[in-house]
Enzyme design. Structure first.
Site, PDB file in Angstrom:
ATOM      1  N   ASP A 145      43.871  -0.586 -14.363  1.00 31.63           N
ATOM      2  CA  ASP A 145      45.002  -2.067 -13.884  1.00 31.63           C
ATOM      3  C   ASP A 145      46.565  -2.666 -14.161  1.00 31.63           C
ATOM      4  OD1 ASP A 145      45.507  -4.321 -12.161  1.00 31.63           O
ATOM      5  OD2 ASP A 145      43.741  -3.222 -10.900  1.00 31.63           O
ATOM      6  N   ASP A 165      50.441   1.029 -15.419  1.00 32.61           N
ATOM      7  CA  ASP A 165      50.798   1.507 -13.565  1.00 32.61           C
ATOM      8  C   ASP A 165      51.599   2.513 -13.224  1.00 32.61           C
ATOM      9  OD1 ASP A 165      53.245   1.574 -12.065  1.00 32.61           O
ATOM     10  OD2 ASP A 165      54.547  -0.392 -13.450  1.00 32.61           O
ATOM     11  N   TYR A 218      53.651   1.993   4.906  1.00 38.61           N
ATOM     12  CA  TYR A 218      52.116   2.118   4.096  1.00 38.61           C
ATOM     13  C   TYR A 218      51.358   3.204   5.496  1.00 38.61           C
ATOM     14  CZ  TYR A 218      47.433   0.299   3.755  1.00 38.61           C
ATOM     15  OH  TYR A 218      46.348   0.482   3.103  1.00 38.61           O
ATOM     16  N   LYS A 257      50.271   6.579   3.259  1.00 39.11           N
ATOM     17  CA  LYS A 257      48.643   6.474   3.246  1.00 39.11           C
ATOM     18  C   LYS A 257      48.562   8.160   4.579  1.00 39.11           C
ATOM     19  CE  LYS A 257      47.232   3.091   1.351  1.00 39.11           C
ATOM     20  NZ  LYS A 257      46.351   3.440  -0.282  1.00 39.11           N
ATOM     21  N   THR A 274      38.943  -8.552   1.483  1.00 39.66           N
ATOM     22  CA  THR A 274      39.923  -7.923   0.311  1.00 39.66           C
ATOM     23  C   THR A 274      40.672  -9.713  -0.174  1.00 39.66           C
ATOM     24  OG1 THR A 274      41.206  -6.531   0.887  1.00 39.66           O
ATOM     25  CG2 THR A 274      38.880  -6.309  -0.265  1.00 39.66           C
TER      26      THR A 274
END
Length: 261
Positions: free
Chosen positions: A41, A69, A161, A165, A198
Site C-alpha cells: 500500500d 504506489d 470509474y 472498472k 468502507t
C-alpha cells in the site's frame, strides 16, 4: 489463539491496497484460512498495522507490509521481489487498490481521468505483467481483480470509474486466456461489488449523515442494504483457494441483486 482454518493453507498472497477496508479484510480472511499475506500500500504505516494484527493472531511471519504506489512500474518490481523473498513465493495476486473521481463527461478533468485509469487499470497490467514469473513458480496460482458493478452498469456522472472498472473486467478475461494458452495453472477472475461499508462511502456519509446515507444507498439494492467487507473477502478466499480450480475468465457479482434488474 483461535483455531486456524486450512482452505488456503500454503498459499502466498500479495494484496494491493492492503491498508484499506477491503484489502485488510481480505488479508485477515486469507490468513485465517492458512495463507501467508503481503499487504502492499502507499500507506505503509496502515499496512504495517494490519500486518501486525494478523501476526498477533496467527504468529510472526504470517503477514508482511511493503510500500507500493501501483502506478509506478519500478515499485511493482521491487515489491514483488521483496514479497517473494519474504513469503517464499507468490501464488495469489489480488489487485484491490482503486480510486474514483466524480464529475460527468463535461466536468471531469483530463488529469483526473488519467489518474483513475492509472490507478485502476494500469496497476492490473503492471502487477500481472511482473507477477506472472512468480506465479509460474508457485502453481496453482490465482489472479483476483477487484472491479465493480460500476464496470458492468454505467452511471451519468462516473465516466472514469465506469470505464476503468470495465477495463479491469475485460483485462481479467484476457489474462485468463493468456495463462490458459501458455499452459499455466494460473487463473484470472474479477469481483464486482456494489456499495460496501468502507471509508470509500465517507463523502456521501458526510453529506447526509451515516444512517441516512446508508439507507439511501440501500434503497438502490434489491436486498435492501449495503455490503460488508467480509462479503468481498469471502469471495477472494474462494477464488484464492483450489475450490475454484475450474473457474477462470469469470466474474463474481456481489451487488445485492442490482445487476438482475
Amino acid at each position: 489463539m483461535a483455531t486456524r482454518g486450512a482452505r488456503v493453507a500454503g498459499k502466498k498472497a500479495f494484496i494491493t491496497g492492503g491498508a484499506g477496508g477491503l484489502g485488510s479484510a481480505m488479508a485477515r480472511r486469507l490468513a485465517e484460512e492458512g495463507a501467508k499475506v503481503t499487504l502492499a500500500d502507499i500507506d505503509l504505516d496502515g499496512a504495517k498495522a494490519v500486518a501486525a494484527g494478523i501476526d498477533a493472531a496467527w504468529g510472526a511471519g504470517t503477514a508482511f507490509a511493503l510500500p507500493l504506489d501501483v502506478t509506478h512500474e519500478d515499485q511493482w518490481t521491487y515489491a514483488l521481489e521483496e514479497a517473494d523473498a519474504a513469503m517464499g513465493g507468490i501464488s495469489v495476486l489480488v489487485h484491490n487498490a482503486g480510486i474514483s473521481r466524480g464529475g460527468n463527461i463535461e466536468q471531469l478533468s483530463f488529469e483526473d481521468w488519467k489518474l483513475v485509469m492509472s490507478v485502476n487499470v494500469d496497476s492490473v497490467f503492471l502487477g500481472t505483467k511482473h507477477a506472472l514469473k512468480y506465479l509460474r513458480q508457485n502453481q496453482p496460482g490465482s489472479i483476483i481483480n477487484i472491479s465493480s458493478i460500476a464496470g458492468l452498469i454505467a452511471a451519468h456522472n462516473s465516466p472514469a470509474y465506469n470505464a476503468s472498472k470495465a477495463g479491469v473486467w475485460l483485462l481479467s478475461k484476457g489474462i485468463a486466456l493468456h495463462c490458459a494458452k501458455q499452459g499455466l495453472d494460473v487463473r484470472s477472475n474479477s469481483i464486482h461489488p456494489t456499495f460496501i461499508d468502507t471509508p470509500i462511502l465517507d463523502p456521501i456519509r458526510q453529506m447526509f449523515g451515516k444512517d441516512e446515507a446508508d439507507a439511501k444507498l440501500g434503497r438502490q439494492i434489491p436486498l435492501g442494504h449495503i455490503g460488508q467487507p467480509d462479503d468481498i473477502a469471502n469471495a477472494v478466499l474462494y477464488l484464492a483457494s483450489d475450490e475454484s480450480k475450474f473457474m477462470t475468465g469469470a466474474e463474481l457479482k456481489l451487488d445485492g441483486g442490482i445487476s438482475a434488474m
